[in-house]
Design a protein around this motif. Structure first.
Motif, PDB file in Angstrom:
ATOM      1  N   TYR A   1      -1.270  52.907  11.703  1.00  0.00           N
ATOM      2  CA  TYR A   1      -0.671  54.126  12.248  1.00  0.00           C
ATOM      3  C   TYR A   1      -0.862  55.331  11.311  1.00  0.00           C
ATOM      4  O   TYR A   1      -1.016  56.457  11.778  1.00  0.00           O
ATOM      5  CB  TYR A   1       0.811  53.878  12.568  1.00  0.00           C
ATOM      6  N   VAL A   2      -0.825  55.088   9.998  1.00  0.00           N
ATOM      7  CA  VAL A   2      -1.070  56.209   9.070  1.00  0.00           C
ATOM      8  C   VAL A   2      -2.505  56.694   9.244  1.00  0.00           C
ATOM      9  O   VAL A   2      -2.766  57.903   9.314  1.00  0.00           O
ATOM     10  CB  VAL A   2      -0.777  55.805   7.609  1.00  0.00           C
ATOM     11  N   ALA A   3      -3.437  55.763   9.360  1.00  0.00           N
ATOM     12  CA  ALA A   3      -4.831  56.169   9.562  1.00  0.00           C
ATOM     13  C   ALA A   3      -4.979  56.949  10.868  1.00  0.00           C
ATOM     14  O   ALA A   3      -5.660  57.981  10.923  1.00  0.00           O
ATOM     15  CB  ALA A   3      -5.730  54.933   9.561  1.00  0.00           C
ATOM     16  N   ARG A   4      -4.308  56.475  11.923  1.00  0.00           N
ATOM     17  CA  ARG A   4      -4.387  57.185  13.209  1.00  0.00           C
ATOM     18  C   ARG A   4      -3.804  58.591  13.097  1.00  0.00           C
ATOM     19  O   ARG A   4      -4.352  59.554  13.638  1.00  0.00           O
ATOM     20  CB  ARG A   4      -3.611  56.420  14.290  1.00  0.00           C
ATOM     21  N   ALA A   5      -2.666  58.694  12.405  1.00  0.00           N
ATOM     22  CA  ALA A   5      -2.020  60.013  12.259  1.00  0.00           C
ATOM     23  C   ALA A   5      -2.945  60.969  11.510  1.00  0.00           C
ATOM     24  O   ALA A   5      -3.097  62.132  11.899  1.00  0.00           O
ATOM     25  CB  ALA A   5      -0.686  59.856  11.523  1.00  0.00           C
ATOM     26  N   LEU A   6      -3.575  60.470  10.443  1.00  0.00           N
ATOM     27  CA  LEU A   6      -4.442  61.346   9.648  1.00  0.00           C
ATOM     28  C   LEU A   6      -5.698  61.723  10.435  1.00  0.00           C
ATOM     29  O   LEU A   6      -6.182  62.848  10.341  1.00  0.00           O
ATOM     30  CB  LEU A   6      -4.789  60.681   8.312  1.00  0.00           C
ATOM     31  N   ARG A   7      -6.200  60.776  11.218  1.00  0.00           N
ATOM     32  CA  ARG A   7      -7.365  61.119  12.052  1.00  0.00           C
ATOM     33  C   ARG A   7      -6.988  62.170  13.084  1.00  0.00           C
ATOM     34  O   ARG A   7      -7.755  63.074  13.397  1.00  0.00           O
ATOM     35  CB  ARG A   7      -7.931  59.870  12.726  1.00  0.00           C
TER      36      ARG A   7
END
Ligand SMILES: Cc1cc2nc3c(=O)[nH]c(=O)nc-3n(C[C@H](O)[C@H](O)[C@H](O)COP(=O)(O)OP(=O)(O)OC[C@H]3O[C@@H](n4cnc5c(N)ncnc54)[C@H](O)[C@@H]3O)c2cc1C
Ligand code: SF4
Length: 250
Positions: A228-234
């Motif tokens: 989810y952190v990766a998705r948020a940053l993307r």
């Protein structure tokens, strides 16, 4: 709100159901009680298992050797407000004070607020949006309405395409919203590109310490922190959220 503070607008829009959002207040949501599978039950259910430390009992059923309660911070708006550097005004008969949202919480499932019992939250103050981009992602079982079992609030202040400041705050992985400070630091001075995002997402998993007291298994919730952190940053980078290698995991 949606234009300047999208993390807060998104988080507020994901709180419970339309009926409850219409009746509830954001102050109440920031101050909402911590939750636990052994506590948010009927009186007879809790009595049948001998109660627990949070109410009527003296032992924690999640961590029986523990002297404290590990009930989970379950506010959607608190991590989002924290990520944007919001402050709250607390008013009591003795006067008023303004403190950062980051100082409002305690790491304890019972005494989860640092405010005094006679203080009422009367105002939320957000700093100028001023170059900040923000977003909020929520993991829950039902898409219609459900408390978060993981919340990820991410905010970055850009200088061109380089990150100048960043904050990542995790919800529902501890008794208080938890800042992933090392993950945010890894973004500063960098462009939001794949390797930087992957490194920050890995670092963000470390402060995520869910226990077996809410929906989904805790190893899964910890694993999803990275996703989810990766998705948020993307999303903040304007990229498609789903990494091809992770498609189909959730
Ligand atoms: C079925 C259900 C699903 C829900 N799902 C979610 C969810 O997905 N995400 C989520 O974030 N929340 C969720 N909630 C919480 C809920 O929607 C509200 O955000 C929350 O209850 C606040 O509502 P309220 O303003 O009526 O405050 P209350 O529920 O009345 O108060 C919450 C707590 O804060 C204290 N309080 C209230 N206002 C203040 C204030 N101004 N100053 C100081 N203390 C205050 C109260 O004393 C109480 O302890 C859910 C609730 C229900 C019943
Ligand atoms: S974490 Fe432990 S003490 Fe707290 S509500 Fe759950 S079982 Fe009770």
């Amino acid at each position: 709100m949606l234009e300047h503070y999208p993390a807060v607008a998104t988080a507020a829009g994901l709180v419970s159901s339309p009926q409850l959002r219409r009746m509830g207040t954001i102050g109440g949501n920031v101050c909402v009680d911590t939750r636990c599978n052994y506590y948010n039950q009927s009186y007879s259910w809790r009595k049948a298992i001998g109660f627990c430390m949070k109410k009527d009992g003296d032992v924690c059923l999640v961590a029986p050797g523990s002297p404290r309660c590990w009930a989970v911070s379950s506010s959607d708006t608190a991590p989002a407000l924290w990520s944007l550097g919001a402050r709250v005004r607390l008013v009591s008969p003795d006067g008023e004070r303004v403190i950062p949202v980051a100082s409002l919480f305690r790491d304890d499932g019972i005494e989860y607020l640092a405010k005094r019992g006679d203080e009422i939250l009367t105002e939320i103050l957000l700093p100028p949006a001023d170059g900040w981009r923000s977003t909020y992602l929520k993991l829950r079982r039902r898409g219609s309405f459900d408390f978060p079992v993981l919340g990820v609030a991410a905010a970055v202040r850009m200088d061109g395409d380089v990150v100048r400041e960043a904050r990542i705050v995790l919800g529902a992985v501890a008794s208080l919203p938890r800042e992933a400070a090392r993950a945010a630091e890894a973004l500063v001075g960098e462009r939001l590109q794949a390797d930087v995002i992957a490194r920050a997402a890995d670092l963000a998993a470390s402060p995520s310490k869910p226990l077996d007291n809410t929906d989904f298994t805790h190893p899964y919730r910890k694993k999803m922190t990275r996703v989810y952190v990766a998705r948020a940053l993307r999303r903040l980078a304007g990229e498609p959220e789903i990494e091809r290698s992770l498609e189909g995991i959730h």
